[in-house]
Structures are given as C-alpha cells and as structure tokens.
Design a protein around this motif. Sequence first.
Motif, PDB file in Angstrom:
ATOM      1  N   ILE A  10       0.835  -1.216   0.000  1.00 50.76           N
ATOM      2  CA  ILE A  10       0.000   0.000   0.000  1.00 50.76           C
ATOM      3  C   ILE A  10       0.862   1.255   0.000  1.00 50.76           C
ATOM      4  O   ILE A  10       0.598   2.205  -0.750  1.00 50.76           O
ATOM      5  N   THR A  11       1.908   1.275   0.815  1.00 53.85           N
ATOM      6  CA  THR A  11       2.790   2.452   0.877  1.00 53.85           C
ATOM      7  C   THR A  11       3.432   2.708  -0.476  1.00 53.85           C
ATOM      8  O   THR A  11       3.419   3.843  -0.975  1.00 53.85           O
ATOM      9  N   LYS A  14       0.898   3.919  -3.108  1.00 53.64           N
ATOM     10  CA  LYS A  14       0.627   5.353  -2.972  1.00 53.64           C
ATOM     11  C   LYS A  14       1.760   6.188  -3.571  1.00 53.64           C
ATOM     12  O   LYS A  14       1.517   7.167  -4.266  1.00 53.64           O
ATOM     13  N   ILE A  15       2.989   5.799  -3.309  1.00 57.31           N
ATOM     14  CA  ILE A  15       4.140   6.532  -3.847  1.00 57.31           C
ATOM     15  C   ILE A  15       4.133   6.449  -5.371  1.00 57.31           C
ATOM     16  O   ILE A  15       4.307   7.455  -6.059  1.00 57.31           O
ATOM     17  N   ALA A  17       1.647   6.004  -7.294  1.00 57.69           N
ATOM     18  CA  ALA A  17       0.461   6.649  -7.869  1.00 57.69           C
ATOM     19  C   ALA A  17       0.597   8.167  -7.968  1.00 57.69           C
ATOM     20  O   ALA A  17      -0.058   8.786  -8.797  1.00 57.69           O
ATOM     21  N   VAL A  18       1.423   8.753  -7.142  1.00 59.80           N
ATOM     22  CA  VAL A  18       1.495  10.225  -7.124  1.00 59.80           C
ATOM     23  C   VAL A  18       2.809  10.777  -7.657  1.00 59.80           C
ATOM     24  O   VAL A  18       3.067  11.967  -7.566  1.00 59.80           O
ATOM     25  N   GLU A  33       8.110   9.528   3.116  1.00 60.22           N
ATOM     26  CA  GLU A  33       7.295   8.373   3.498  1.00 60.22           C
ATOM     27  C   GLU A  33       8.095   7.287   4.224  1.00 60.22           C
ATOM     28  O   GLU A  33       7.641   6.753   5.226  1.00 60.22           O
ATOM     29  N   PRO A  88       0.439   1.101  -9.901  1.00 56.00           N
ATOM     30  CA  PRO A  88      -0.225   2.290 -10.446  1.00 56.00           C
ATOM     31  C   PRO A  88       0.142   2.555 -11.904  1.00 56.00           C
ATOM     32  O   PRO A  88      -0.736   2.898 -12.707  1.00 56.00           O
TER      33      PRO A  88
END
Length: 192
Positions: A10-11, A14-15, A17-18, A33, A88
């Motif tokens: 998940i971490t 998120k990284i 994805a952005v 992060e 992502p």
Amino acid sequence: MLKILLELYITFFKIGAVTFGGGYAMLPILERELADKKKWTTGEELLDYYAVSQVTPGIIAVNVATFVGCRLRGIPGALAATAGIVSPSILIITIIAEFISNFESIAWVQKALGGINVAVTALLTYAVFNFAKKSIKKWWGAIFYAASFSALFFFGVPSVVVIVFAAAAGIVIGRLSGGKRNGGGPAAGGAA
C-alpha cells in the motif's frame, strides 16, 4: 508478517500513484514516506539505495522499492514493495492505452502534462539539492561533485564511468583516511 507485506504494498502503491518524472523525482516522496514517517530506512540509507540503483539494471524507483522491501521482510517484502510501486503505472498505462487515439489530441490533457513537467522539474531540483546537502560532507566530496557534473554535462562521459571512478576514488580516500566509517552508509569512509 502479512500485515507488514500489505503495508509495504500500500505504501509503495501510494508513492507510485502520485509520482511523475521517474526515480529522481521520487526521492523527496520516498524520503518523507520511508525515512520520516515509517522509519523503515534513514535518509543516508536511501541515498545508498539510490546509488546502487544507478548502476544496477532496471528502473531506479523499482530498485529502491525492492531494496527497502527486502531489507524489511526479505524476498516476500521485496516482492510486495515492487508490486506496489509498479501497480499504479500498469493501471494507468492500461487505461491510457485504451483511449490513446483520442488522448493525445485533447487540449486540456496536453496542458496538464505541460504543468506536470514544470512540477517534475521542481521536484528534481529539490531532490538534487537534498542529495548534495546529504552527500557532500568533506572538501573532496565537493571536488568529486564538480568533476562529476563537468564530466557528465560538458564532456558527455557515460554516467557508469563517473560512478565507477567516484566509487574507486572514495574507496582509496577511505583507506587513506584510516577506513573509519562516518555512520549511515556501507562505504568505508562514509559519505563524500
């Protein structure tokens, strides 16, 4: 163990994805992060992972994710972190591929990408500044920095040659200074 593997996935999802602009632009996000929030690594270890990622095959961000995941939970951790960082991109590329014929002609998409490019430039500048602050700790580090930049920018020397030369010079200087570690990094003599 499953909880930390899911947290790794998940971490890194998120990284991934952005982040636009590749591995270099990811450095500030990875540091915030992984080092600041999660405490899974330190800023200096992250720089070491980046350095190794430069000379190993593959994408820098994927290599760093793999190193961090492996450090935390071995091969399962490496797989979870790597899957998280690439998921992502795979999803976005799959969606864009479905609409690519229309995608490139949409004016607002082109303008958005132009804005993203400017933001990525700012992220890269920030990452370079932080790299320099953390890496250049001695006078010879400043000389390596100037020589490496000149070799790359003005003379087009391949980056692998610059990295190998800097590594060899760092080892020699580390040995000459007694081989003492300055903490944080695996190289003898600490950071430049």
